[in-house]
Write a protein that holds these residues in place. Structure first.
Motif, PDB file in Angstrom:
ATOM      1  N   ARG A 261     -53.582  89.147  10.559  1.00 29.92           N
ATOM      2  CA  ARG A 261     -53.222  89.271  11.976  1.00 29.92           C
ATOM      3  C   ARG A 261     -51.738  89.057  12.251  1.00 29.92           C
ATOM      4  NH1 ARG A 261     -58.194  85.771  14.726  1.00 29.92           N
ATOM      5  NH2 ARG A 261     -59.913  87.090  13.933  1.00 29.92           N
ATOM      6  N   GLU A 262     -50.963  88.704  11.223  1.00 18.67           N
ATOM      7  CA  GLU A 262     -49.557  88.372  11.442  1.00 18.67           C
ATOM      8  C   GLU A 262     -48.748  88.803  10.227  1.00 18.67           C
ATOM      9  OE1 GLU A 262     -48.333  84.341  13.050  1.00 18.67           O
ATOM     10  OE2 GLU A 262     -47.613  84.168  10.990  1.00 18.67           O
ATOM     11  N   THR A 263     -47.505  89.170  10.467  1.00 17.87           N
ATOM     12  CA  THR A 263     -46.580  89.414   9.370  1.00 17.87           C
ATOM     13  C   THR A 263     -45.364  88.523   9.540  1.00 17.87           C
ATOM     14  OG1 THR A 263     -45.423  91.215  10.501  1.00 17.87           O
ATOM     15  CG2 THR A 263     -47.295  91.817   9.123  1.00 17.87           C
ATOM     16  N   CYS A 264     -44.771  88.165   8.426  1.00 20.34           N
ATOM     17  CA  CYS A 264     -43.513  87.426   8.419  1.00 20.34           C
ATOM     18  C   CYS A 264     -42.519  88.263   7.634  1.00 20.34           C
ATOM     19  CB  CYS A 264     -43.685  86.052   7.769  1.00 20.34           C
ATOM     20  SG  CYS A 264     -42.177  85.034   7.768  1.00 20.34           S
ATOM     21  N   TYR A 265     -41.310  88.390   8.150  1.00 19.70           N
ATOM     22  CA  TYR A 265     -40.309  89.235   7.504  1.00 19.70           C
ATOM     23  C   TYR A 265     -38.926  88.633   7.707  1.00 19.70           C
ATOM     24  CZ  TYR A 265     -39.512  90.903  12.285  1.00 19.70           C
ATOM     25  OH  TYR A 265     -39.236  90.970  13.632  1.00 19.70           O
ATOM     26  N   ALA A 266     -37.989  89.063   6.881  1.00 21.53           N
ATOM     27  CA  ALA A 266     -36.604  88.624   6.985  1.00 21.53           C
ATOM     28  C   ALA A 266     -35.799  89.665   7.754  1.00 21.53           C
ATOM     29  CB  ALA A 266     -35.996  88.409   5.603  1.00 21.53           C
ATOM     30  N   SER A 267     -34.838  89.194   8.545  1.00 17.09           N
ATOM     31  CA  SER A 267     -33.954  90.096   9.285  1.00 17.09           C
ATOM     32  C   SER A 267     -32.724  89.324   9.735  1.00 17.09           C
ATOM     33  CB  SER A 267     -34.676  90.688  10.499  1.00 17.09           C
ATOM     34  OG  SER A 267     -33.851  91.619  11.175  1.00 17.09           O
ATOM     35  N   ASN A 268     -31.569  89.977   9.676  1.00 14.80           N
ATOM     36  CA  ASN A 268     -30.303  89.376  10.091  1.00 14.80           C
ATOM     37  C   ASN A 268     -29.922  89.926  11.466  1.00 14.80           C
ATOM     38  OD1 ASN A 268     -27.666  88.493  10.465  1.00 14.80           O
ATOM     39  ND2 ASN A 268     -27.025  88.917   8.378  1.00 14.80           N
ATOM     40  N   HIS A 269     -29.869  89.070  12.478  1.00 15.43           N
ATOM     41  CA  HIS A 269     -29.542  89.488  13.836  1.00 15.43           C
ATOM     42  C   HIS A 269     -28.151  89.035  14.260  1.00 15.43           C
ATOM     43  CE1 HIS A 269     -33.894  90.329  15.402  1.00 15.43           C
ATOM     44  NE2 HIS A 269     -33.720  90.737  14.153  1.00 15.43           N
ATOM     45  N   ILE A 283     -41.761  86.082  12.671  1.00 16.63           N
ATOM     46  CA  ILE A 283     -43.194  86.367  12.624  1.00 16.63           C
ATOM     47  C   ILE A 283     -43.572  87.190  13.849  1.00 16.63           C
ATOM     48  CG2 ILE A 283     -43.837  84.377  11.230  1.00 16.63           C
ATOM     49  CD1 ILE A 283     -44.652  82.918  13.771  1.00 16.63           C
ATOM     50  N   VAL A 284     -44.489  88.127  13.644  1.00 15.05           N
ATOM     51  CA  VAL A 284     -44.952  88.983  14.737  1.00 15.05           C
ATOM     52  C   VAL A 284     -46.430  89.275  14.521  1.00 15.05           C
ATOM     53  CG1 VAL A 284     -44.323  91.129  13.547  1.00 15.05           C
ATOM     54  CG2 VAL A 284     -44.451  91.091  16.049  1.00 15.05           C
ATOM     55  N   PRO A 285     -47.232  89.245  15.596  1.00 14.37           N
ATOM     56  CA  PRO A 285     -48.654  89.574  15.458  1.00 14.37           C
ATOM     57  C   PRO A 285     -48.851  91.045  15.115  1.00 14.37           C
ATOM     58  CG  PRO A 285     -48.211  88.376  17.508  1.00 14.37           C
ATOM     59  CD  PRO A 285     -46.887  88.786  16.950  1.00 14.37           C
ATOM     60  N   VAL A 286     -49.949  91.324  14.435  1.00 13.42           N
ATOM     61  CA  VAL A 286     -50.333  92.692  14.116  1.00 13.42           C
ATOM     62  C   VAL A 286     -51.525  93.051  14.986  1.00 13.42           C
ATOM     63  CG1 VAL A 286     -51.190  94.264  12.345  1.00 13.42           C
ATOM     64  CG2 VAL A 286     -49.517  92.503  11.749  1.00 13.42           C
ATOM     65  N   THR A 287     -51.340  94.008  15.876  1.00 13.76           N
ATOM     66  CA  THR A 287     -52.427  94.474  16.731  1.00 13.76           C
ATOM     67  C   THR A 287     -52.558  95.975  16.576  1.00 13.76           C
ATOM     68  OG1 THR A 287     -50.999  94.862  18.647  1.00 13.76           O
ATOM     69  CG2 THR A 287     -51.911  92.644  18.383  1.00 13.76           C
ATOM     70  N   GLY A 288     -53.664  96.502  17.054  1.00 11.68           N
ATOM     71  CA  GLY A 288     -53.904  97.932  16.932  1.00 11.68           C
ATOM     72  C   GLY A 288     -53.567  98.711  18.181  1.00 11.68           C
ATOM     73  N   GLU A 289     -52.922  98.058  19.151  1.00 11.75           N
ATOM     74  CA  GLU A 289     -52.625  98.728  20.413  1.00 11.75           C
ATOM     75  C   GLU A 289     -51.499  99.737  20.252  1.00 11.75           C
ATOM     76  OE1 GLU A 289     -51.733  95.662  23.149  1.00 11.75           O
ATOM     77  OE2 GLU A 289     -53.645  94.638  22.920  1.00 11.75           O
ATOM     78  N   PRO A 293     -44.880  96.031  19.956  1.00 14.46           N
ATOM     79  CA  PRO A 293     -45.451  94.743  19.539  1.00 14.46           C
ATOM     80  C   PRO A 293     -44.877  93.608  20.375  1.00 14.46           C
ATOM     81  CG  PRO A 293     -43.754  95.449  18.011  1.00 14.46           C
ATOM     82  CD  PRO A 293     -43.972  96.595  18.954  1.00 14.46           C
ATOM     83  N   PRO A 294     -45.564  92.481  20.403  1.00 23.56           N
ATOM     84  CA  PRO A 294     -45.008  91.314  21.100  1.00 23.56           C
ATOM     85  C   PRO A 294     -43.665  90.922  20.496  1.00 23.56           C
ATOM     86  CG  PRO A 294     -47.309  90.973  20.470  1.00 23.56           C
ATOM     87  CD  PRO A 294     -46.871  92.219  19.794  1.00 23.56           C
ATOM     88  N   GLU A 295     -42.875  90.184  21.240  1.00 25.81           N
ATOM     89  CA  GLU A 295     -41.566  89.769  20.736  1.00 25.81           C
ATOM     90  C   GLU A 295     -41.730  88.866  19.515  1.00 25.81           C
ATOM     91  OE1 GLU A 295     -37.500  87.533  22.319  1.00 25.81           O
ATOM     92  OE2 GLU A 295     -39.116  88.048  23.710  1.00 25.81           O
ATOM     93  N   ALA A 296     -40.942  89.149  18.481  1.00 31.74           N
ATOM     94  CA  ALA A 296     -41.025  88.366  17.248  1.00 31.74           C
ATOM     95  C   ALA A 296     -40.434  86.977  17.458  1.00 31.74           C
ATOM     96  CB  ALA A 296     -40.296  89.087  16.124  1.00 31.74           C
ATOM     97  N   LYS A 297     -40.927  86.017  16.687  1.00 28.03           N
ATOM     98  CA  LYS A 297     -40.472  84.630  16.777  1.00 28.03           C
ATOM     99  C   LYS A 297     -39.658  84.271  15.543  1.00 28.03           C
ATOM    100  CE  LYS A 297     -42.218  79.861  16.876  1.00 28.03           C
ATOM    101  NZ  LYS A 297     -43.440  79.008  16.839  1.00 28.03           N
ATOM    102  N   ASN A 298     -38.458  83.745  15.754  1.00 24.90           N
ATOM    103  CA  ASN A 298     -37.599  83.301  14.664  1.00 24.90           C
ATOM    104  C   ASN A 298     -38.004  81.884  14.267  1.00 24.90           C
ATOM    105  OD1 ASN A 298     -35.532  82.499  12.960  1.00 24.90           O
ATOM    106  ND2 ASN A 298     -33.898  83.359  14.213  1.00 24.90           N
TER     107      ASN A 298
END
Length: 722
Positions: A261-269, A283-289, A293-298
Motif C-alpha cells: 500500500r506504500e512506496t518509499c523512494y529517494a529524491s533530491n528537492h 513515502i507515498v500511498p499506492v492507490t488505484g484511483e 497521488p496524495p502528497e509525499a511525506k519526507n
C-alpha cells in the motif's frame, strides 16, 4: 556501486583448458550475468545473462535459471532480450524488461515451478517514454517501474488523468524526435548528467496493475497487437524532480511496503541539484484511483546529506536505509540506518563501524540486516542485529577472499549472493547458517558456511592472484598495494611494469574483477602490474578517505611513488627502467600530475583525466564533487584549484603520453583531453590521442573496448619493449 557479473560452469569458454595467456577475445567470450533473484519457494534462482557479440558490436541480455538444490543452469528466455527478472509473490510469474518491440518495456513471463520452465510471455506496458527498473508489489497487485517523462505533463487530474498524461508525454516525445531543430534551452544547472542531456525530462516512478493486457476486439486477426488495451500506469512521483535520482547501478532507490500500500523512494528537492547531495526518503500511498497521488511525506528532512536505498522490514515495522552525514560530500561514510515507521525514530546501526555500508538485505524474521562493506581490498558480508540496545560493530560472517554483493536472504536464512575475484568474474554463492543460528537469531556471532552455488572458473585465467604488500606511505601511514605477475612467470627474468592508478579518487584496487581495467589482461603480454591504494582509497576507514580532500597531488602522489619504490626494492624481477603509468578519471588526473612532477616513467596513458582544474569545474555536471574536493569554487577559492592543476606544470612535461577521451563524457569534459593533447603537441612531447565520439566516461561498446586495450598496450610496448 560496482556492476556485478556471474560466470557459470556452462559458460566457461575453451581457453579454460588451453591455458594460454588471457586475451581480450577470451574476456568477451565470458557471459555476463546480473544479480541472482531467489523464487518465493526458495527452489529457483533467475538472473539475466549478457551475451557479447564482438563481431556485431552488440550486447544482448537473456534470462537464465538454476535450481538452488543443485543442477545445471539453463536459458529460459532466449527468443528475445530479457533483462532484470523479478519474481511475483506467488512464484508463478516473473517480470522482466525487454526491447523486443522497440523501446524498453515491462513484460511478464508465466512460470512452471515444477519443471522450471517459462510457458509464455506477455507485454505489460506500452508507454512512449519507455519503462524499466520494475519491482513487484508484495501483495502481487501492482508493478512499480521507472520512466523519464516531461514534468509539465503530470498536471492532469480528474477523469482519465492517467490517459491524458500518457498522451501528453507521447506527443512531446514525438514532436522532439520529429523536429529538425535539436537546440536545447537551459534555465538551471545539471542540464546534462554522466553521458546524456536531460532534455527537459525527469525520472518518475509509475505503478501499473499487474494484469495482462486484454484484446479490445478480435475483429482483425492480421494485426492483433494493435487491438490490445494495456493497463494504464499511474505517476506516483509527479513534479519537477528526479524520483528516484540518477544512479550508475547498485541497489534500487525505491521499495514497496510489505502490504503493497506504500512506496518509499529517494529524491533530491534542493533548489540547486548540481551542488547538492541531499537526497531524502519520501513515502507515498499506492492507490488505484485515476487521480494525482496524495502528497509525499519526507521522512529524512532532518539530514541534509544523502539518504538512499530504502528497504522495508518483512514485518512492516521498519525501513532500513543508507545515509551520509556531511552535505556535499559524496564520499562520506555510508551508515546503516533504521527508521521506525510507528514512532519516526531513527537509529544508526553502524555507529562504531568505520566502513562504508553497501547492499543491504533483511532477515526473513526482521531481526537483523545483512550488508556488504569494503575492507582492505575485499568486500565481505556483515550482519547487524537490530534488537541490540546500542549500535556497535556488526558481525562479519564471510572470510573468503573476493568481493561479495547482491544479497538475497531466503526463508531458511541462507544468503544467496555473488562473489568475484581478480581471477574470475562473479559466481553465485550461498552462505548457510548453522543450526544454532537458525534456532537463536539473537546469537551474537552467527556462524555461516559458504559454498559456491554455481561452479567457479578455477584456473581458467592463465595468470596470478594479486599479491598484496604493505609499505609506509605519506604521513607515516601504512598503505596497501597489489602486484600481478604475468603468465608463465619466471622469477629469474626482468619484466617491464604497468603502473595502474585507480579512479574515484575515492575508489580502490582489490581482489575483484573488471572488464574495463583488467589487471590480468594488462599483465598477459609480459608485464608486472602494480596497483596502489593511496590516501583517499576506500576500505581503510573514513580518515584515510578524507586525507585526499584538498590534497590531490600531495599525499596520494607520495604514496604512489613510495609504493613503486617499495616494489622495485622488494621484487627483483621488476625492471625499473621500463615502467609506464596508466590511469583513468582521477587516475587520469594523477597521470597528468605525474607528467609534470617526475621523469621516472618511460610512458604515460591518461584517460578522461582532469588537466585544467578551473575549466574542469566549469564544464562538469556534479559540481558538488569539485567544490568539496577543492574546498570552494575557482572564483572564491582560486588558490586550491591552481595549486593542484596539472596544466600549470606543463613546462616540465617530457614523458611520451597517450591521451584518451570520449565526447559523451560529462563528468570530465572532452575539452580536458583536447587541452592536454594540444599542450603536448605544442611542447614537442611524443603524444597520441584516442578519441571516442560515441563513448562517455567509460568505454563500453565491445569493439571500442577492443580498440582501447589494443591502443593502450601498443603504446606501452612502444616505449618499454625497445
Amino acid at each position: 556501486m560496482r556492476r556485478l557479473f556471474i560466470v557459470l560452469a556452462f559458460f566457461i569458454p575453451a581457453f579454460a583448458q588451453t591455458k594460454h595467456p588471457f586475451t581480450f577475445e577470451d574476456m568477451m567470450a565470458l557471459k555476463r550475468v546480473g544479480e541472482p533473484i531467489v523464487s518465493p519457494d526458495g527452489r529457483w534462482v533467475v538472473f539475466s545473462v549478457v551475451d557479447v557479440d564482438l563481431a556485431a558490436n552488440k550486447k544482448t541480455p537473456h534470462t537464465w535459471i538454476v535450481p538452488t538444490g543443485g543442477g545445471a543452469e539453463r536459458e529460459i528466455i532466449s527468443d528475445q532480450d530479457a533483462d532484470r527478472p523479478r519474481w511475483a509473490p506467488d512464484g508463478k510469474r516473473f517480470a522482466f524488461v525487454s526491447n523486443k518491440e522497440g523501446g524498453s518495456q515491462v513484460w511478464i513471463a508465466d512460470f512452471d515451478g515444477a519443471a522450471g520452465t517459462v510457458t509464455g510471455v506477455h507485454k505489460l506496458t506500452s508507454i512512449a517514454t519507455e519503462a524499466d527498473g520494475e519491482l513487484w508489489s508484495p501483495d502481487g497487485k501492482n508493478i512499480l517501474f521507472k520512466s523519464d517523462v516531461y514534468p509539465e505533463c503530470d498536471s492532469a487530474s480528474g477523469d482519465n488523468a492517467m490517459g491524458r498524461e500518457a498522451s501528453c508525454n507521447a506527443r512531446r516525445l514525438s514532436e522532439a524526435n520529429a523536429s529538425k531543430v535539436k537546440a536545447l534551452i537551459f534555465d538551471r544547472l545539471l542540464y546534462r548528467h554522466w553521458n546524456a542531456y536531460k532534455e527537459g525530462k525527469r525520472t518518475h516512478l509509475f505503478v501499473v496493475p499487474a494484469e495482462l493486457p486484454i484484446p479490445a476486439t478480435l475483429a482483425n486477426q492480421k494485426n492483433p497487437s494493435s487491438f490490445v488495451v494495456f493497463p494504464a500506469p499511474r505517476d506516483l512521483t509527479p513534479g519537477d524532480y528526479d524520483a528516484p535520482p540518477f544512479s550508475l547501478g547498485g541497489q534500487d532507490d525505491y521499495a514497496f511496503s510489505p502490504d503493497g500500500r506504500e512506496t518509499c523512494y529517494a529524491s533530491n528537492h534542493d533548489p540547486v541539484e548540481a551542488t547538492s547531495t541531499n537526497s531524502d526518503l519520501w513515502i507515498v500511498p499506492v492507490t488505484g484511483e485515476d487521480a494525482r497521488p496524495p502528497e509525499a511525506k519526507n521522512i529524512t528532512a532532518d539530514n541534509k546529506a544523502s539518504d538512499s536505498t530504502p528497504l522495508y522490514s518483512p514485518d512492516g515495522k521498519y525501513i532500513a536505509y543508507r545515509a551520509q552525514q556531511r552535505p556535499g560530500d559524496e564520499s562520506d561514510r555510508f551508515r546503516l540506518m533504521l527508521y521506525d515507521r510507528k514512532t519516526g525514530e531513527k537509529k544508526n546501526l553502524t555507529e562504531n563501524f568505520d566502513r562504508w555500508v553497501g547492499t543491504i538485505a533483511w532477515s526473513p524474521d526482521s531481526s537483523s540486516i545483512f550488508f556488504v562493506a569494503e575492507d582492505k581490498g575485499r568486500q565481505p558480508i556483515f550482519v547487524s542485529d537490530i534488537t541490540t540496545s546500542k549500535a556497535g560493530e556488526p558481525t562479519r560472517i564471510t572470510e573468503e577472499a573476493g568481493y561479495n554483493d547482491d544479497l538475497v536472504v531466503a526463508a531458511n536464512k541462507s544468503i544467496v549472493y555473488t562473489k568475484m575475484t581478480a581471477m574470475e568474474p562473479n559466481v553465485v554463492w550461498v552462505a548457510e547458517p548453522r543450526a544454532s543460528y537458525v534456532s537463536s537469531t539473537k546469537q551474537k556471532s552467527p556462524t555461516f558456511i559458504s559454498r559456491p552455488l554455481t561452479p567457479t572458473l578455477n584456473e581458467a585465467v592463465a595468470g596470478y592472484q594479486p599479491d598484496p604488500f604493505w609499505f609506509t606511505g605519506a604521513r607515516g601511514d601504512k598503505v596497501e598495494g597489489f602486484l600481478v605477475k604475468p603468465p608463465n612467470f619466471d622469477p629469474g627474468k626482468k619484466y617491464p611494469v604497468k603502473f595502474l592508478i585507480h579512479g574515484g579518487p575515492e575508489g580502490a584496487w582489490g581482489d575483484d574483477w573488471s572488464y574495463r581495467w583488467n589487471p590480468e589482461l594488462f599483465a598477459a603480454n609480459g608485464y608486472v602490474v602494480i596497483m596502489i591504494n593511496f590516501h583517499g582509497s576506500t576500505g581503510y576507514g573514513q580518515k584515510f578517505i578524507d586525507a585526499i580532500n584538498g590534497d590531490w597531488g600531495g599525499a596520494p602522489f607520495e604514496d604512489l611513488m613510495k609504493g613503486l619504490d617499495y616494489a622495485e626494492e622488494h621484487y627483483p624481477f621488476i625492471d625499473k627502467d621500463r615502467e609506464c603509468a596508466l590511469g583513468a578519471s582521477y587516475g587520469g588526473y594523477m597521470a597528468n600530475w605525474i607528467l609534470g612532477h617526475t621523469q621516472r616513467f618511460k610512458c604515460i596513458v591518461s584517460h578522461d583525466g582532469m588537466f585544467n582544474s578551473t575549466s574542469a569545474w566549469g564544464t562538469t555536471e556534479e559540481l558538488w564533487f569539485n567544490e568539496w574536493e577543492f574546498k570552494g569554487t575557482p572564483y572564491t577559492d582560486r588558490a586550491m584549484y591552481d595549486k593542484w592543476s596539472p596544466h600549470l606544470s606543463a613546462t616540465d612535461f617530457k614523458t611520451p603520453t597517450l591521451v584518451i577521451h570520449g565526447q559523451l563524457d560529462y563528468r570530465l569534459d572532452v575539452s580536458e583531453g583536447f587541452q592536454l593533447f594540444t599542450t603536448l603537441q605544442r611542447l614537442g612531447v611524443p603524444s597520441k590521442m584516442l578519441y571516442f565520439p560515441d563513448e562517455g566516461h567509460w568505454v563500453l561498446k565491445p569493439q571500442n573496448s577492443q580498440l582501447w586495450y589494443k591502443t593502450d598496450n601498443e603504446w606501452v610496448d612502444q616505449w618499454t619493449k625497445k
